[in-house]
Write an enzyme that holds these catalytic residues in place. Structure first.
Site, PDB file in Angstrom:
ATOM      1  N   SER A   1      59.679 -62.839  84.830  1.00  0.00           N
ATOM      2  CA  SER A   1      58.255 -61.857  84.886  1.00  0.00           C
ATOM      3  C   SER A   1      58.598 -60.883  85.787  1.00  0.00           C
ATOM      4  O   SER A   1      57.771 -60.420  85.962  1.00  0.00           O
ATOM      5  CB  SER A   1      57.521 -62.830  85.866  1.00  0.00           C
ATOM      6  OG  SER A   1      56.673 -63.940  85.974  1.00  0.00           O
TER       7      SER A   1
ATOM      8  N   SER B   1      51.190 -62.245  89.404  1.00  0.00           N
ATOM      9  CA  SER B   1      52.054 -62.516  88.962  1.00  0.00           C
ATOM     10  C   SER B   1      51.237 -62.870  87.607  1.00  0.00           C
ATOM     11  O   SER B   1      51.779 -64.339  86.509  1.00  0.00           O
ATOM     12  CB  SER B   1      53.168 -63.623  88.887  1.00  0.00           C
ATOM     13  OG  SER B   1      54.220 -62.489  87.625  1.00  0.00           O
TER      14      SER B   1
ATOM     15  N   LYS C   1      57.423 -57.792  84.285  1.00  0.00           N
ATOM     16  CA  LYS C   1      55.945 -56.791  84.517  1.00  0.00           C
ATOM     17  C   LYS C   1      55.853 -55.701  85.510  1.00  0.00           C
ATOM     18  O   LYS C   1      55.042 -55.191  85.161  1.00  0.00           O
ATOM     19  CB  LYS C   1      55.086 -57.803  84.986  1.00  0.00           C
ATOM     20  CG  LYS C   1      54.744 -59.202  84.308  1.00  0.00           C
ATOM     21  CD  LYS C   1      53.824 -60.255  86.289  1.00  0.00           C
ATOM     22  CE  LYS C   1      53.026 -61.623  85.209  1.00  0.00           C
ATOM     23  NZ  LYS C   1      54.688 -61.967  84.612  1.00  0.00           N
TER      24      LYS C   1
END
Length: 538
Positions: free
Chosen positions: A84, A332, A87
């Site tokens: 993640s 997230s 991102k």
């Protein structure tokens, strides 16, 4: 509220910051550091010497946030699966290319002619990607149509999801995650069951019956007939074992609920993705029209564009992107990331596809002085294991972001260490408590099986802003999160002026309190961030 896992249930405790590490006043620096930081390299080398990282691939870079000068690096140019942390690429590009005030719109239009309360023709529901649409928003759209005096459409309800292509799942996403909420399908028309905005999912609550042997009671939010519940769960005596399983099979919207739940126990909950979110949104809107006394004569069809000249009957604008960043980054949210990639593709390249959006993101990285040819980004969220990025590139991005006009809004949306409010601390809300990093470190977490990362900003004991990136791959320990926390605490407590005593360190064999339940991507993993689970506390 207890959380039901899809195929298994694990409780993860994220361990406290590693054992006390004194900061020395020597002047060593790791190979490749272009501005040696007295004492810092010895401290970080000691932390990274943890045996749990033996055999793993680890990249770490620490830089001065003002000058970009490297203070410490280990394998900084090594490309690693970022999870993640991806991102960071997506969110900064979205702020730059779409703008902080960008809004999605969900519209109701009609094609035909009106005769009193009857509209002869089709009614269209057109989505542009809003991942925050709730059932109540569709209800307000329907109420607006009814308030205009329309009581019947002689044609069909047509769901226009043509803003994006028909690819619903990203490259190399795991098949066994298909029904997991964090792997929900991507469509410009969708529904979220809650204000975490878990688009493309339904929320199931499984409660015990009043007596042993009774079927469990299953409630679906939002209420709809698009999904079908196959309830095999039973009630057992108070104090009995509790194990509820929720699953949806490939290509189906039948959700099987099985297992046992004791009398008197609190409900178990599960966020489960739907198959084809366009149909889900259309079904919720059709129910809303019916509830407001508006009849659609010929049923529902999916995937057809609104014709030129159609009349707009109602519109719902989303919150601006700068506000959407909070649930997106704090929690997230994978779906939000992918919607933004496709929206960037549509707005910048004229095509709502992953390839167009990722191409636009790569172009943006070049404007920041980064080389997109030195990384591979296959999706917006990091769910794909085909993504590879170096920690050197992450810190370069973090330095460049500080000079952008939207930086403060984006920075505030990053999770904050030990900030207990879930929409402030996010995935870091129970980490680095009792250290100098608490309330100080802003960062983006990343987790997949065998992958962990933390990248962001921290102010050291001298008031100097630092950027850092830590990504580890292919470790086999149950957790390496507290190693990341030790790095964050060391950076926050570091002073170039001399040796520092460790800040708020704790015995490494004692878990932190208020640690979130973690949902594993695969059975047997216990170190994943709370974005993979959906406990009410995260």
């Amino acid at each position: 509220m207890p959380t039901t896992h899809r195929r298994f249930r694990h409780r993860a405790l994220l361990w406290a910051v590693a054992a006390s590490l004194a900061l020395t006043a020597t002047s060593g620096a790791s190979a490749g550091a272009d501005t040696p930081a007295p004492g810092l390299s010895q401290t970080l080398d000691q932390i990274l010497g943890d045996t749990r990282l033996n055999g793993a691939q680890v990249g770490v870079v620490v830089s001065d946030a003002e000058t970009g000068q490297t203070l410490y690096q280990r394998n900084g140019d090594g490309r690693l699966v970022p999870a993640s942390s991806t991102k960071l690429l997506t969110s900064t590009a979205a702020m730059a290319l779409l703008g902080p005030d960008y809004r999605f719109s969900t519209d109701v239009l009609a094609d035909g002619s009106r005769h009193g309360s009857v509209f002869q023709g089709d009614v269209y529901l057109r989505g542009t990607g809003d991942p925050t649409m709730l059932a109540e928003d569709y209800d307000r759209l329907a109420a607006t149509v009814a308030a205009a005096g329309i009581r019947r459409f002689t044609g069909r309800l047509v769901a226009d999801d043509t803003r994006f292509d028909s690819s619903r799942l990203g490259a190399s996403w795991a098949a066994d995650d298909e029904s997991a909420y964090y792997s929900s399908q991507i469509s410009p028309l969708t529904v979220a069951p809650d204000t975490d905005y878990d688009a493309g999912t339904v929320l199931l609550s499984v409660a015990p019956g009043s007596a042993p042997g009774e079927a469990a009671a299953v409630k679906v939010t939002p209420s709809n007939d698009y999904v079908r519940i196959d309830n095999r769960a039973t009630t057992v005596a108070a104090g009995g074992s509790r194990a509820i399983t929720v699953d949806r099979m490939h290509g189906s919207n039948t959700i099987v609920v099985s297992g046992k739940i004791p009398v008197g126990s609190t409900p178990a909950t599960s966020w489960t993705s739907v198959w084809e979110p366009t149909g889900y949104a259309a079904a919720v809107f059709a129910d809303a029209l019916a509830a407001h006394g508006v009849k659609v004569t010929r049923g529902t069809v999916l995937g057809t564009a609104v014709p030129q000249g159609a009349t707009t009957l109602a519109s719902h604008p989303s919150m601006p992107l700068k506000d959407l960043l909070t649930p997106f980054l704090k929690l997230s949210n994978n779906n939000h990331a992918e919607v933004l990639v496709k929206t960037i593709g549509y707005e910048v390249k004229g095509s709502g596809t992953w390839s167009a959006g990722l191409s636009a993101i790569a172009d943006h990285l070049r404007t920041l002085g980064l080389d997109p040819a030195a990384l591979r980004q296959m999706d917006g969220s990091g769910l794909s294991r085909m993504d590879v990025v170096s920690t050197e590139q992450f810190t370069g991005l973090l330095v460049a972001a500080r000079h952008q006009p939207w930086f403060q809004e984006w920075y505030d949306a990053l999770p904050i260490a030990c900030a207990s409010d879930r929409m402030t601390g996010g995935t870091l809300r129970s980490r680095m408590c009792g250290t100098a990093a608490a309330g100080n470190l802003h960062g983006k977490t990343g987790s997949l099986t065998g992958v962990s990362g933390l990248s962001g900003y921290v102010t050291d004991a001298d008031g100097r802003k630092l950027v850092f990136s830590f990504v580890s791959n292919n470790y086999v320990a149950s957790s390496v999160k507290n190693i990341e926390d030790a790095v964050g605490a060391a950076l926050a407590g570091y002073s170039v002026k001399g040796a520092q005593q460790p800040q708020g360190t704790a015995r490494s064999d004692r878990p932190t309190t208020d640690a979130p339940t973690a949902r594993d991507e695969q059975p047997g993993r216990t170190d994943l961030e709370c974005s993979w689970t959906k406990p009410a506390s995260c």
